[in-house]
Design a protein around this motif. Sequence first.
Motif, PDB file in Angstrom:
ATOM      1  N   ASP A   1     -26.780  34.949 229.892  1.00 26.95           N
ATOM      2  CA  ASP A   1     -28.166  34.526 229.751  1.00 26.95           C
ATOM      3  C   ASP A   1     -28.986  34.916 230.974  1.00 26.95           C
ATOM      4  O   ASP A   1     -28.452  35.176 232.055  1.00 26.95           O
ATOM      5  N   ASN A   2     -30.280  34.944 230.761  1.00 21.15           N
ATOM      6  CA  ASN A   2     -31.268  35.002 231.833  1.00 21.15           C
ATOM      7  C   ASN A   2     -32.234  33.853 231.545  1.00 21.15           C
ATOM      8  O   ASN A   2     -33.325  34.044 231.043  1.00 21.15           O
ATOM      9  N   VAL A   3     -31.760  32.639 231.787  1.00 14.00           N
ATOM     10  CA  VAL A   3     -32.497  31.420 231.480  1.00 14.00           C
ATOM     11  C   VAL A   3     -32.615  30.603 232.760  1.00 14.00           C
ATOM     12  O   VAL A   3     -31.615  30.354 233.435  1.00 14.00           O
ATOM     13  N   ASN A   4     -33.824  30.174 233.092  1.00 11.55           N
ATOM     14  CA  ASN A   4     -34.026  29.424 234.331  1.00 11.55           C
ATOM     15  C   ASN A   4     -33.146  28.183 234.405  1.00 11.55           C
ATOM     16  O   ASN A   4     -32.568  27.876 235.455  1.00 11.55           O
ATOM     17  N   HIS A   5     -33.027  27.470 233.307  1.00 13.28           N
ATOM     18  CA  HIS A   5     -32.277  26.226 233.272  1.00 13.28           C
ATOM     19  C   HIS A   5     -30.772  26.448 233.330  1.00 13.28           C
ATOM     20  O   HIS A   5     -30.017  25.543 233.690  1.00 13.28           O
ATOM     21  N   GLU A   6     -30.325  27.670 233.011  1.00 15.67           N
ATOM     22  CA  GLU A   6     -28.889  27.953 232.955  1.00 15.67           C
ATOM     23  C   GLU A   6     -28.452  28.826 234.126  1.00 15.67           C
ATOM     24  O   GLU A   6     -28.235  28.323 235.223  1.00 15.67           O
ATOM     25  N   SER A   7     -28.350  30.142 233.949  1.00 14.21           N
ATOM     26  CA  SER A   7     -27.875  30.982 235.050  1.00 14.21           C
ATOM     27  C   SER A   7     -28.833  30.978 236.232  1.00 14.21           C
ATOM     28  O   SER A   7     -28.449  31.327 237.354  1.00 14.21           O
TER      29      SER A   7
END
Length: 372
Positions: A257-263
């Motif tokens: 992913d490229n998700v602020n909340h995740e990676s």
Amino acid sequence: MSNINLLLEKLDVCPFEQLDKYTNEGKKVIGCAPVYAPEELVYAAGMIPMGIWGAEGEVTSAKEYFPAFYAAPILRLMDLGLEGKLDKMSGMIIGGLSDGLKGLSQNWKRAVKNVPCLYIGYGQNRKIKAGIDYNEKQYIKLKKQLEEIAGCEIEDSKVEEAIVLYNRHRKAMQEFNQLASTHLNTITPTFRARVMSSAYFFDKAEHLAIVEEINNTLKSTPEEKFEGKKIVTTGILANSPDIMKILEEFKLGIVDDNVNHESGQFDYLVDEATDNPVRALAKWISDIEGSALLYDPSKLRGQIVIDKVKEHKADGVLYLMTKFSESDEFDYPIIRDELNEAGIMNILVEVDQQMTNFEQAKTALQTFADMI
């Protein structure tokens, strides 16, 4: 029940129950609004940082302070503050990394009396020396506020210890992310989101111990053959339970992913080889690339997503756009065109923590699964 399921069950927590748990133990808890809060400073003060990114549900009291066209995580976080659900917190760190977050900070100061706002006025031009200097001063100001709340001085040695712990956690999460991509039958989108989200609600040392156990269990089992399609996700927030269930229904497995909340919480490490740990935290902000919420004149996010697709031989990209997030909306046309030029199938699905009807998203994702 298998060992992996028992471990994943440990991470199925409610943030409000965790808040009660830590405060009942006599610990002070500091809330952290999105995104990139310097949690290490909180941890070094002997307090628990707890990331709060809104909550699923209808916007209620926040309507008195914001127009309807605000991103739901901001509105729902304001709701939680106004409803008193965060009153046991000793403060709320809010960073001004978007116009919406700046508005949240001012409304919070005005309306939420029981939880002090600890505002970080970030310098957006974060990579030049002046930007790093400025953000370091913002962290020094925050450090003094945290010392007042904790009733003790935050020693540099404690900040250094916290950085080491958080880096170890980031490395464990990086390893989990990689192992999850080769065990898509076991680590479904729902379970993957659970590991990512729960990191915000635990004492980092506790979460690290569980994630390391999960990683060891996954490493001891063979890589799994996945009969569905592999996707990379991008966006600000990607943990909607209903969206995750739809992905599972159509056999779409998340390989990265490229998700602020995740990676976004673990892709980059803080420099440990420094005699100024507070500045190292400010420098960390300057190192991050591909974030929707950080100044990025080179617009590297699209290429970062493309690289993740190629690394994992993914079949497509799911852009989960947070409704009314200008930062995310501005990025989308650029990323879409780059993905199309690279020949990568992609789809946009708008997400909102107020959503109750997912039929449109379900139809779109079913079509996407069929196309790829």
